[in-house]
Write an enzyme that holds these catalytic residues in place. Structure first.
Site, PDB file in Angstrom:
ATOM      1  N   CYS A 191       1.822   6.166  -5.710  1.00 33.31           N
ATOM      2  CA  CYS A 191       0.636   6.173  -4.658  1.00 33.31           C
ATOM      3  C   CYS A 191      -0.039   7.551  -4.696  1.00 33.31           C
ATOM      4  CB  CYS A 191       1.061   5.609  -3.146  1.00 33.31           C
ATOM      5  SG  CYS A 191       2.393   6.860  -2.628  1.00 33.31           S
ATOM      6  N   CYS A 251      -6.970   4.090  -0.837  1.00 36.92           N
ATOM      7  CA  CYS A 251      -6.337   3.633   0.554  1.00 36.92           C
ATOM      8  C   CYS A 251      -4.948   4.378   0.611  1.00 36.92           C
ATOM      9  CB  CYS A 251      -6.050   2.131   0.276  1.00 36.92           C
ATOM     10  SG  CYS A 251      -5.258   1.262   1.822  1.00 36.92           S
ATOM     11  N   CYS A 252      -4.390   4.691  -0.478  1.00 35.05           N
ATOM     12  CA  CYS A 252      -3.072   5.291  -0.394  1.00 35.05           C
ATOM     13  C   CYS A 252      -3.415   6.789  -0.147  1.00 35.05           C
ATOM     14  CB  CYS A 252      -2.418   5.292  -1.859  1.00 35.05           C
ATOM     15  SG  CYS A 252      -1.490   3.783  -2.167  1.00 35.05           S
ATOM     16  N   CYS A 293       3.853  -0.433   2.016  1.00 32.20           N
ATOM     17  CA  CYS A 293       2.930  -1.260   2.804  1.00 32.20           C
ATOM     18  C   CYS A 293       3.176  -2.860   2.579  1.00 32.20           C
ATOM     19  CB  CYS A 293       1.690  -0.770   2.656  1.00 32.20           C
ATOM     20  SG  CYS A 293       1.172   0.836   3.414  1.00 32.20           S
ATOM     21  N   CYS A 331       1.260  -4.773   0.065  1.00 31.07           N
ATOM     22  CA  CYS A 331       1.271  -4.026  -1.308  1.00 31.07           C
ATOM     23  C   CYS A 331       2.827  -4.130  -2.025  1.00 31.07           C
ATOM     24  CB  CYS A 331       0.795  -2.461  -1.320  1.00 31.07           C
ATOM     25  SG  CYS A 331      -0.793  -2.418  -1.115  1.00 31.07           S
TER      26      CYS A 331
END
EC number: 1.8.4.10
Length: 248
Positions: free
Chosen positions: A228, A117-118, A200, A203
């Site tokens: 990340c 995702c990162c 984010c 997170c």
């Protein structure tokens, strides 16, 4: 007494060194950018750059999952400095495929899915943001986490074959906030709610008393995995750093 004179002698010396380093970076590199998270350290650097007209561009990664308070900092920078921070967004197709295959919040399920995702929302946009520069600047500090303890002020980013500068590497959190308060720099309101490190929204959480400043980032993971991918790819320290005693 001027604003700068109200700083402690130690911090005033660090501010002088910071300004000199930023000027040097802009002189050495015709194309250089600050990667801003819009959090405290990056707002310090934003002020140091924009208030003195240093030729360093500023961009931010708009991941699509940021807090409203973080996005609001874009307008505050515009209002204070008359500067539009450039935004880089993830590729919609890549985001859509990830969500379709794994789910919107699959990053909670494994480190691999979190890092993927990162990669989509942060690393790939960062690569595009840095495609036209010979150097970039970050607000990282050594005492933020165990993964940054060996941080150097100047490094070589081998993955992108460009220089990388961390001007605040040896600054403490207290020094950052002394600077921000002294120069009345706009700050993300989440900091006042217990968020020293802001990423984010899903997170990031507020930290508890006694926790380190990045404990609220990916809190479900162990301390040594909390990056990340923006700052851990083929980074080589520059062999000779600036002489701390050069101006003594």
């Amino acid at each position: 007494m001027s604003t700068a004179q109200s700083l402690s002698p130690e911090l005033a010396a660090k501010v002088e060194r910071l300004d000199a380093l930023l000027d040097s970076i802009a002189t050495r590199h015709a194309n250089v950018k600050l990667a801003s998270s819009l959090a405290a350290e990056d707002m310090l650097l934003t002020h140091a750059i924009l208030s003195r007209g240093v030729k360093i561009g500023i961009f931010s990664l708009n991941t699509g999952r940021l807090h409203a308070e973080t996005l609001g900092m874009l307008d505050r920078v515009k209002e204070r400095y008359g500067y539009d921070i450039e935004q880089f967004h993830p590729q919609a197709a890549a985001v859509g495929q990830y969500v379709s295959e794994h789910g919107l919040n699959a990053f909670y399920e494994s480190i691999e899915l979190r890092k993927r995702c990162c990669e989509i929302r942060k690393v790939e946009p960062l690569n595009r943001a840095l495609a036209d520069v010979s150097a970039w600047v970050t607000g990282q500090r050594r005492d933020q986490s165990v993964t940054r303890a060996e941080l150097h002020e100047e490094e070589h980013d081998g993955a992108r074959n460009i220089a990388k500068f961390n001007p605040l590497a040896d600054w403490s959190e207290a020094e950052v906030w002394d600077y921000l308060k002294t120069f009345d720099v706009p700050v993300n309101p989440l900091h006042a709610r217990g968020y020293p490190s802001i990423g984010c929204e899903p997170c990031t959480r507020a930290i508890r008393p006694g926790e380190d400043s990045r404990a609220g980032r990916w809190w479900w993971e162990s301390r040594d995995t909390k990056e990340c991918g923006l700052h851990i790819t083929a980074i080589t320290p520059i062999a000779v750093e600036r002489n701390e005693n050069a101006s003594a």
